[in-house]
Write a protein that holds these residues in place. Structure first.
Motif, PDB file in Angstrom:
ATOM      1  N   THR A 159      -5.570  12.591  -3.994  1.00 16.58           N
ATOM      2  CA  THR A 159      -5.521  12.070  -5.356  1.00 16.58           C
ATOM      3  C   THR A 159      -6.547  12.742  -6.264  1.00 16.58           C
ATOM      4  OG1 THR A 159      -6.901  10.201  -4.690  1.00 16.58           O
ATOM      5  CG2 THR A 159      -4.533   9.834  -4.777  1.00 16.58           C
TER       6      THR A 159
ATOM      7  N   ILE B 288       1.951  10.226  -0.503  1.00 11.95           N
ATOM      8  CA  ILE B 288       3.086  10.438   0.379  1.00 11.95           C
ATOM      9  C   ILE B 288       4.332  10.583  -0.498  1.00 11.95           C
ATOM     10  CG2 ILE B 288       2.204   9.245   2.416  1.00 11.95           C
ATOM     11  CD1 ILE B 288       3.596   6.746   1.458  1.00 11.95           C
TER      12      ILE B 288
ATOM     13  N   ASP C 147       0.819   4.309  -2.511  1.00 11.87           N
ATOM     14  CA  ASP C 147       0.652   5.693  -2.054  1.00 11.87           C
ATOM     15  C   ASP C 147       1.741   6.605  -2.619  1.00 11.87           C
ATOM     16  OD1 ASP C 147      -1.624   5.262  -0.636  1.00 11.87           O
ATOM     17  OD2 ASP C 147      -0.658   5.080   1.324  1.00 11.87           O
TER      18      ASP C 147
ATOM     19  N   THR D  22       0.832  -1.204   0.000  1.00  9.15           N
ATOM     20  CA  THR D  22       0.000   0.000   0.000  1.00  9.15           C
ATOM     21  C   THR D  22       0.866   1.253   0.000  1.00  9.15           C
ATOM     22  OG1 THR D  22      -1.801  -1.139   1.100  1.00  9.15           O
ATOM     23  CG2 THR D  22      -1.767   1.249   1.290  1.00  9.15           C
TER      24      THR D  22
ATOM     25  N   ARG E 124      -6.771  10.382   1.513  1.00  5.66           N
ATOM     26  CA  ARG E 124      -6.265   9.748   0.296  1.00  5.66           C
ATOM     27  C   ARG E 124      -7.038  10.208  -0.912  1.00  5.66           C
ATOM     28  NH1 ARG E 124      -4.887   5.347   3.055  1.00  5.66           N
ATOM     29  NH2 ARG E 124      -2.803   4.544   2.659  1.00  5.66           N
TER      30      ARG E 124
ATOM     31  N   ALA F  62       0.925   7.331  -6.118  1.00  6.99           N
ATOM     32  CA  ALA F  62      -0.226   8.225  -6.245  1.00  6.99           C
ATOM     33  C   ALA F  62       0.131   9.657  -5.869  1.00  6.99           C
ATOM     34  CB  ALA F  62      -1.361   7.724  -5.353  1.00  6.99           C
TER      35      ALA F  62
ATOM     36  N   GLN G 162       2.452  13.966   5.977  1.00  5.56           N
ATOM     37  CA  GLN G 162       1.091  14.154   5.446  1.00  5.56           C
ATOM     38  C   GLN G 162       0.139  14.514   6.576  1.00  5.56           C
ATOM     39  OE1 GLN G 162       2.510  11.130   5.540  1.00  5.56           O
ATOM     40  NE2 GLN G 162       1.059   9.558   6.091  1.00  5.56           N
TER      41      GLN G 162
END
Lengths: 266, 340
Positions: free
Chosen positions: B234, A55, A49, A45, B230, A52, B149
């Motif tokens: 995105t 992070i 991430d 994952t 998330r 994407a 984050q």
């Protein structure tokens, strides 16, 4: 079709002091279907991430289409990469169609209403995922599988070149899983979509993936064409499990059966 | 969407005028409107002017209090909606983050150490308290450094609870130290709109309206953020930046509201929650409705305690007494329906 989309260079990522990824380097090409496999907690994952842009690596870098992913504006990235994440809870009573429409967020200017094209993309996405009849229902009141398909539809509505799936079909019944993966695979072949997907089910991955990426303890064990990597040895190395792999002509791919207590003496 | 806001706005104006007529000296509606009209347009003497006493009662005693209640209600409700969206939790409000406790602590300090200057420095101390609390809460919940984050909603809520329990102890300690001022602190903490001035009105109206404009600008981003980090990242939302803007604005609005009126609970929690069930969760529609409904609710509650009840109950106590059980009812009903 050989253009590189993701180029990961010596990426290290840690949550506090737990190092999750230990210096991964790999490239991914456009127009292919990748499957990422590995035991729980091996960093699948986290790798997704990173790709994407959710992070960023602590050292090393992730490059996307030749540019540093971190420096690419999020609005631009959102038109190129979409992500279907694994656990998805929605606490607010949005309608299914509202959630799918959020996939169009990068395309709709502030204070504007969705255009006819936006509605058309959403309808298409809901058609593919088979949730059209749920359109008006509240996302807080549908089943887990239906919610996962809603989130999948949202990612399709985002209309990107790269689709990242984090066990996106784990809650779905076998018919819906196969149908969705079939549709996505068709888009890979016909429209040059790139899919990078984390799988728990090795056999399902073997059916659909052009290439497999095996991970273990935050490192990349091996990446290569499915027929080369789908071996008993590889499953033994990565998952510590004994298996027998038979070639299934229907899929033109290997399928594994695993040794359990019942079959202790093979 | 426009119609529902116009209906609510019309209702609010009616209640404002109605409320201004109610109280120890009843004033007919026509005289209320005339008082307002003559003050706004002090034209040449056109024969009979309205009685000066009536005009003073309406313009200098009742309207400042009424308008303060209107804007405090609106501000708390809108901030509540923002916190709920950011914390991904329909049950969050300014208290969950410890913002109200921070503002109250700052204000108690002001009352204790500068008893004679209350009027001028109380808002400043309240905002400083709220801002410092917000910074501490964000620092606690974002790990060791600020460049992660960070800001997950669970850790925000936990940090808020930790910080506000420390602050409550601090407020108790201040009360213990306060001696003669203790009554002022206690009364202020219970919340009240009594004897507000036009200065309070201008402070709170500018803050609340300005804050609302900032928040409304980000309303669509708040929709996406309310579905999780998330998804928001995105989809191209600058999540961290937008969250900080929104948290800062909502906290500023809360702090000014608290400094003007004391702690008034349940409005920030109840109003967005109730409005969501009829306007839906889309913040572009929800926020204006919360603004108006918060104003209506707060003014109605304050009018009840000021003009209808035989003894004036502090508004903070009244909202908790009515809002608490009502909230239990909604909470229970939603659980039965299987959604939270």
């Amino acid at each position: 079709m050989t253009e590189i989309c993701h180029d990961i260079r010596q990426a290290v990522f840690a949550y506090d002091r737990d190092i999750v990824l230990t210096g991964i380097s790999e490239t991914f090409k456009k127009g292919r279907f990748y499957g990422i496999l590995g035991p729980n907690g091996c960093g699948k994952t986290t790798l997704l991430d990173l790709m994407a842009g959710f992070i960023h690596p602590h050292t090393g870098e992730v490059r996307f289409m030749g540019k540093c992913l971190k420096k690419t504006p999020k609005k631009i990235l959102a038109k190129q990469i979409s992500l279907v994440s694994q656990n998805f809870y929605i606490n607010f009573p949005y309608r299914v169609s509202d959630v799918v429409m959020m996939g169009r967020y990068p395309y709709i200017p502030r204070f504007s209403s969705p255009s006819a094209q936006d509605f058309q993309k959403c309808d298409q996405a809901m058609e593919i995922t088979g949730i059209r009849r749920l359109k008006g229902q509240l996302v807080t009141e549908i089943s887990g599988g239906e919610r996962q398909r809603t989130v999948f539809a949202r990612a399709l509505a985002q209309d990107t070149d790269i689709l990242l799936l984090d066990e996106a079909t784990s809650n779905l019944d076998i018919r819906h899983s196969i149908h969705l993966l079939d549709t996505v695979k068709k888009m890979v072949r016909e429209k040059g979509l790139t899919v990078i997907s984390v799988f728990q089910d090795i056999n399902l991955a073997a059916i659909f993936c052009d290439e497999m990426v095996f991970m273990k303890k935050g490192t990349l064990v091996k990446k290569g064409p499915t027929q080369d990597l789908m071996t008993e040895q590889m499953l033994e190395t990565v998952f510590h499990i004994q298996s027998k792999i038979r070639f299934e002509p229907l899929y033109q791919a290997g399928q594994a059966v695993f040794k359990t207590g019942k079959a202790a003496s093979w | 969407m426009v119609t529902e806001n116009l209906v609510l706005l019309g209702l609010l104006c009616l209640i404002v005028i109605g409320s201004a007529g109610m109280g120890y000296i009843p004033v007919p509606f026509s005289d209320v409107t005339r008082s307002i009209f003559e003050t706004v347009f002090p034209g040449p003497d056109a024969g009979q002017k309205i009685d000066a006493v009536i005009r003073t009662v309406v313009m200098d005693v009742r309207l400042p209090r009424i308008l303060t209640a209107v804007f405090v209600g609106a501000g708390l409700a809108v901030s509540g909606a923002v916190y709920q969206g950011i914390l991904l939790n329909p049950l969050a409000d300014p208290f969950t983050l410890g913002i109200s406790a921070g503002a109250a602590f700052g204000a108690s300090l002001a009352i204790l150490f500068f008893p004679s200057l209350n009027l001028y420095i109380l808002p400043g101390f309240a905002f400083s308290g709220a801002a410092v609390t917000l910074l501490i809460v964000i620092f606690l919940s974002s790990g060791h450094t600020f460049d992660r984050q960070g800001l997950s909603s669970n850790s925000l809520i936990l940090s808020g609870i930790i910080v506000s329990s420390i602050l409550s102890a601090g407020i108790s300690f201040l009360k213990y130290l306060a001696d003669e001022q203790v009554a002022i602190i206690i009364f202020w903490l219970m919340g009240s709109f009594a004897s507000r001035t036009w200065m309070d009105v201008s402070l709170v109206s500018i803050t609340v309206v300005g804050g609302f404009i900032v928040i409304y600008y980000f309303s669509r981003d708040l929709n996406i953020i309310s579905l999780g980090d998330r998804m928001a990242v995105t989809l191209g939302v600058e999540t961290r930046r937008v969250m900080l803007y929104l948290l800062f604005t909502a906290s500023f609005v809360t702090a000014i509201c608290v400094s003007v009126s004391g702690i008034i609970g349940f409005v920030g929690l109840l109003v967005p929650h109730m409005m969501r069930s009829f306007a839906g969760p889309d913040n572009q529609r929800l926020l204006p409705v919360c603004f108006l409904a918060g104003a209506i609710l707060m003014l109605s509650a304050d009018t009840v305690t000021r003009a209808i009840l035989p003894v004036e109950i502090p508004i903070g106590v009244l909202t908790a007494l009515i809002g608490g059980p009502f909230f239990c009812f909604i909470f229970r009903r939603n659980h039965m329906r299987g959604r939270q």
